[in-house]
Design a protein around this motif. Sequence first.
Motif, PDB file in Angstrom:
ATOM      1  N   TYR A   1     -47.859  13.904 -23.448  1.00 11.83           N
ATOM      2  CA  TYR A   1     -48.989  14.372 -23.216  1.00 11.83           C
ATOM      3  C   TYR A   1     -49.198  15.609 -23.977  1.00 11.83           C
ATOM      4  CZ  TYR A   1     -45.335  12.966 -19.257  1.00 11.83           C
ATOM      5  OH  TYR A   1     -45.698  12.662 -18.720  1.00 11.83           O
ATOM      6  N   LYS A   2     -50.389  16.283 -24.169  1.00  8.49           N
ATOM      7  CA  LYS A   2     -51.603  17.008 -24.473  1.00  8.49           C
ATOM      8  C   LYS A   2     -50.816  17.862 -25.069  1.00  8.49           C
ATOM      9  CE  LYS A   2     -56.605  17.670 -24.947  1.00  8.49           C
ATOM     10  NZ  LYS A   2     -57.906  17.046 -25.022  1.00  8.49           N
ATOM     11  N   THR A   3     -50.189  18.911 -23.986  1.00  8.11           N
ATOM     12  CA  THR A   3     -49.893  20.040 -23.844  1.00  8.11           C
ATOM     13  C   THR A   3     -47.939  20.058 -23.734  1.00  8.11           C
ATOM     14  OG1 THR A   3     -50.612  20.865 -21.524  1.00  8.11           O
ATOM     15  CG2 THR A   3     -52.451  21.221 -23.210  1.00  8.11           C
ATOM     16  N   ARG A   4     -47.759  21.146 -23.794  1.00  4.88           N
ATOM     17  CA  ARG A   4     -46.117  21.177 -23.180  1.00  4.88           C
ATOM     18  C   ARG A   4     -45.766  21.601 -21.704  1.00  4.88           C
ATOM     19  NH1 ARG A   4     -41.212  24.599 -25.984  1.00  4.88           N
ATOM     20  NH2 ARG A   4     -39.633  24.748 -24.725  1.00  4.88           N
ATOM     21  N   SER A   5     -46.466  22.359 -21.556  1.00  2.00           N
ATOM     22  CA  SER A   5     -46.305  22.633 -20.022  1.00  2.00           C
ATOM     23  C   SER A   5     -47.315  21.203 -19.048  1.00  2.00           C
ATOM     24  CB  SER A   5     -47.677  23.517 -19.653  1.00  2.00           C
ATOM     25  OG  SER A   5     -49.406  23.479 -19.926  1.00  2.00           O
ATOM     26  N   LEU A   6     -47.857  20.025 -19.364  1.00  5.28           N
ATOM     27  CA  LEU A   6     -48.110  19.166 -18.550  1.00  5.28           C
ATOM     28  C   LEU A   6     -46.802  18.745 -18.932  1.00  5.28           C
ATOM     29  CD1 LEU A   6     -51.246  17.918 -19.857  1.00  5.28           C
ATOM     30  CD2 LEU A   6     -51.134  18.977 -17.778  1.00  5.28           C
ATOM     31  N   ALA A   7     -45.814  18.506 -20.142  1.00 10.61           N
ATOM     32  CA  ALA A   7     -44.768  17.975 -20.708  1.00 10.61           C
ATOM     33  C   ALA A   7     -43.524  18.370 -19.430  1.00 10.61           C
ATOM     34  CB  ALA A   7     -44.753  18.166 -21.503  1.00 10.61           C
ATOM     35  N   THR A   8     -43.894  19.721 -19.182  1.00 11.08           N
ATOM     36  CA  THR A   8     -42.921  20.387 -18.214  1.00 11.08           C
ATOM     37  C   THR A   8     -42.812  19.981 -16.697  1.00 11.08           C
ATOM     38  OG1 THR A   8     -42.875  22.091 -19.727  1.00 11.08           O
ATOM     39  CG2 THR A   8     -42.125  22.465 -17.569  1.00 11.08           C
TER      40      THR A   8
ATOM     41  N   ALA B   1     -42.166  17.138 -11.875  1.00  9.15           N
ATOM     42  CA  ALA B   1     -43.006  16.117 -10.556  1.00  9.15           C
ATOM     43  C   ALA B   1     -41.853  14.837 -10.656  1.00  9.15           C
ATOM     44  CB  ALA B   1     -43.653  15.889 -10.760  1.00  9.15           C
ATOM     45  N   GLY B   2     -40.418  14.806 -11.305  1.00 10.36           N
ATOM     46  CA  GLY B   2     -39.768  13.572 -11.475  1.00 10.36           C
ATOM     47  C   GLY B   2     -40.742  12.271 -12.425  1.00 10.36           C
ATOM     48  N   HIS B   3     -41.855  12.766 -12.993  1.00  9.02           N
ATOM     49  CA  HIS B   3     -42.369  11.729 -13.903  1.00  9.02           C
ATOM     50  C   HIS B   3     -41.705  11.053 -14.684  1.00  9.02           C
ATOM     51  CE1 HIS B   3     -45.156  12.123 -10.795  1.00  9.02           C
ATOM     52  NE2 HIS B   3     -45.183  12.757 -11.027  1.00  9.02           N
ATOM     53  N   VAL B   4     -40.396  11.870 -16.125  1.00  9.39           N
ATOM     54  CA  VAL B   4     -39.571  11.518 -17.251  1.00  9.39           C
ATOM     55  C   VAL B   4     -38.269  11.505 -16.683  1.00  9.39           C
ATOM     56  CG1 VAL B   4     -38.794  12.886 -19.189  1.00  9.39           C
ATOM     57  CG2 VAL B   4     -41.252  13.842 -17.945  1.00  9.39           C
ATOM     58  N   LYS B   5     -37.499   9.601 -16.763  1.00 12.17           N
ATOM     59  CA  LYS B   5     -35.915   9.748 -17.111  1.00 12.17           C
ATOM     60  C   LYS B   5     -35.688   9.463 -18.538  1.00 12.17           C
ATOM     61  CE  LYS B   5     -36.885   7.209 -12.748  1.00 12.17           C
ATOM     62  NZ  LYS B   5     -36.077   6.303 -11.596  1.00 12.17           N
ATOM     63  N   LEU B   6     -34.627   9.674 -18.442  1.00  9.17           N
ATOM     64  CA  LEU B   6     -33.824  10.192 -19.976  1.00  9.17           C
ATOM     65  C   LEU B   6     -32.605   9.664 -19.649  1.00  9.17           C
ATOM     66  CD1 LEU B   6     -33.768  11.322 -22.568  1.00  9.17           C
ATOM     67  CD2 LEU B   6     -32.599  12.942 -21.588  1.00  9.17           C
ATOM     68  N   ASN B   7     -32.343   7.963 -20.603  1.00  7.54           N
ATOM     69  CA  ASN B   7     -31.609   7.347 -20.302  1.00  7.54           C
ATOM     70  C   ASN B   7     -31.349   7.409 -18.691  1.00  7.54           C
ATOM     71  OD1 ASN B   7     -30.499   7.276 -22.738  1.00  7.54           O
ATOM     72  ND2 ASN B   7     -29.617   9.156 -22.844  1.00  7.54           N
ATOM     73  N   GLY B   8     -32.013   6.815 -17.939  1.00  5.00           N
ATOM     74  CA  GLY B   8     -32.628   6.243 -16.859  1.00  5.00           C
ATOM     75  C   GLY B   8     -31.878   7.229 -15.750  1.00  5.00           C
ATOM     76  N   GLU B   9     -31.981   8.472 -16.145  1.00  7.79           N
ATOM     77  CA  GLU B   9     -31.644   9.544 -15.219  1.00  7.79           C
ATOM     78  C   GLU B   9     -33.111  10.582 -15.400  1.00  7.79           C
ATOM     79  OE1 GLU B   9     -29.117   9.839 -13.107  1.00  7.79           O
ATOM     80  OE2 GLU B   9     -28.189   7.781 -13.600  1.00  7.79           O
ATOM     81  N   ARG B  10     -32.687  11.307 -13.986  1.00  8.26           N
ATOM     82  CA  ARG B  10     -33.944  12.034 -13.607  1.00  8.26           C
ATOM     83  C   ARG B  10     -33.748  12.740 -14.895  1.00  8.26           C
ATOM     84  NH1 ARG B  10     -36.033  14.622  -7.996  1.00  8.26           N
ATOM     85  NH2 ARG B  10     -37.822  15.465  -9.230  1.00  8.26           N
ATOM     86  N   ALA B  11     -34.864  13.933 -15.856  1.00 11.26           N
ATOM     87  CA  ALA B  11     -34.491  14.489 -16.674  1.00 11.26           C
ATOM     88  C   ALA B  11     -35.440  16.256 -16.253  1.00 11.26           C
ATOM     89  CB  ALA B  11     -35.056  14.084 -17.950  1.00 11.26           C
ATOM     90  N   LYS B  12     -34.452  17.087 -16.565  1.00  8.89           N
ATOM     91  CA  LYS B  12     -34.677  18.454 -16.257  1.00  8.89           C
ATOM     92  C   LYS B  12     -35.860  18.605 -17.901  1.00  8.89           C
ATOM     93  CE  LYS B  12     -31.971  19.606 -12.264  1.00  8.89           C
ATOM     94  NZ  LYS B  12     -31.454  20.989 -12.714  1.00  8.89           N
ATOM     95  N   ALA B  13     -36.862  19.793 -17.311  1.00  3.36           N
ATOM     96  CA  ALA B  13     -37.316  19.764 -18.660  1.00  3.36           C
ATOM     97  C   ALA B  13     -36.524  20.822 -20.134  1.00  3.36           C
ATOM     98  CB  ALA B  13     -38.189  21.127 -18.887  1.00  3.36           C
ATOM     99  N   ALA B  14     -35.525  21.474 -19.001  1.00  2.33           N
ATOM    100  CA  ALA B  14     -34.569  21.276 -20.686  1.00  2.33           C
ATOM    101  C   ALA B  14     -33.173  21.098 -21.032  1.00  2.33           C
ATOM    102  CB  ALA B  14     -34.066  22.798 -19.896  1.00  2.33           C
ATOM    103  N   GLN B  15     -33.477  19.719 -20.761  1.00  2.00           N
ATOM    104  CA  GLN B  15     -31.935  18.905 -20.650  1.00  2.00           C
ATOM    105  C   GLN B  15     -32.678  18.056 -22.446  1.00  2.00           C
ATOM    106  OE1 GLN B  15     -32.326  15.886 -17.943  1.00  2.00           O
ATOM    107  NE2 GLN B  15     -30.706  14.782 -18.667  1.00  2.00           N
TER     108      GLN B  15
END
Length: 127
Positions: free
Chosen positions: A19-26, A31-45
């Motif tokens: 992502y271009k900015t950290r705020s876009l990644a957050t 929004a649920g567009h990021v998964k970590l090891n198959g599970e929905r990831a929160k920004a601070a995970q």
Amino acid sequence: MAAEGSVRVDSWLWAARVYKTRSLATAACRAGHVKLNGERAKAAQSVKVGDEVRARISGFDRILKVAGLGVKRGSATVAAEIALDLTPPPPPREAVAFVPLRDRGTGRPTKRDRRELERLRGSRDDY
């Protein structure tokens, strides 16, 4: 608090140039567009080396394996070192379904235009 040898997932996505900015990644995490090891990831995970991160960008999933931990955004070569891209290549253009588009400024479709569009999409049963 993050464990030793781990980084926030939003910070890592920004450092890996997903992502271009950290705020876009957050925002993508919220929004649920990021998964970590198959599970929905929160920004601070926390992410660790060896984790699999899936990020949905413009309708397509990008699959990345964490090869290194980066907190600061560096050059593209540094980003390539901390993330291994496992994303399969996109399908050829011939395999992607054609979506009919109307010219800009032509106004609302008429009843006849709408029926033709539905016929092309196959969403209407004509008797």
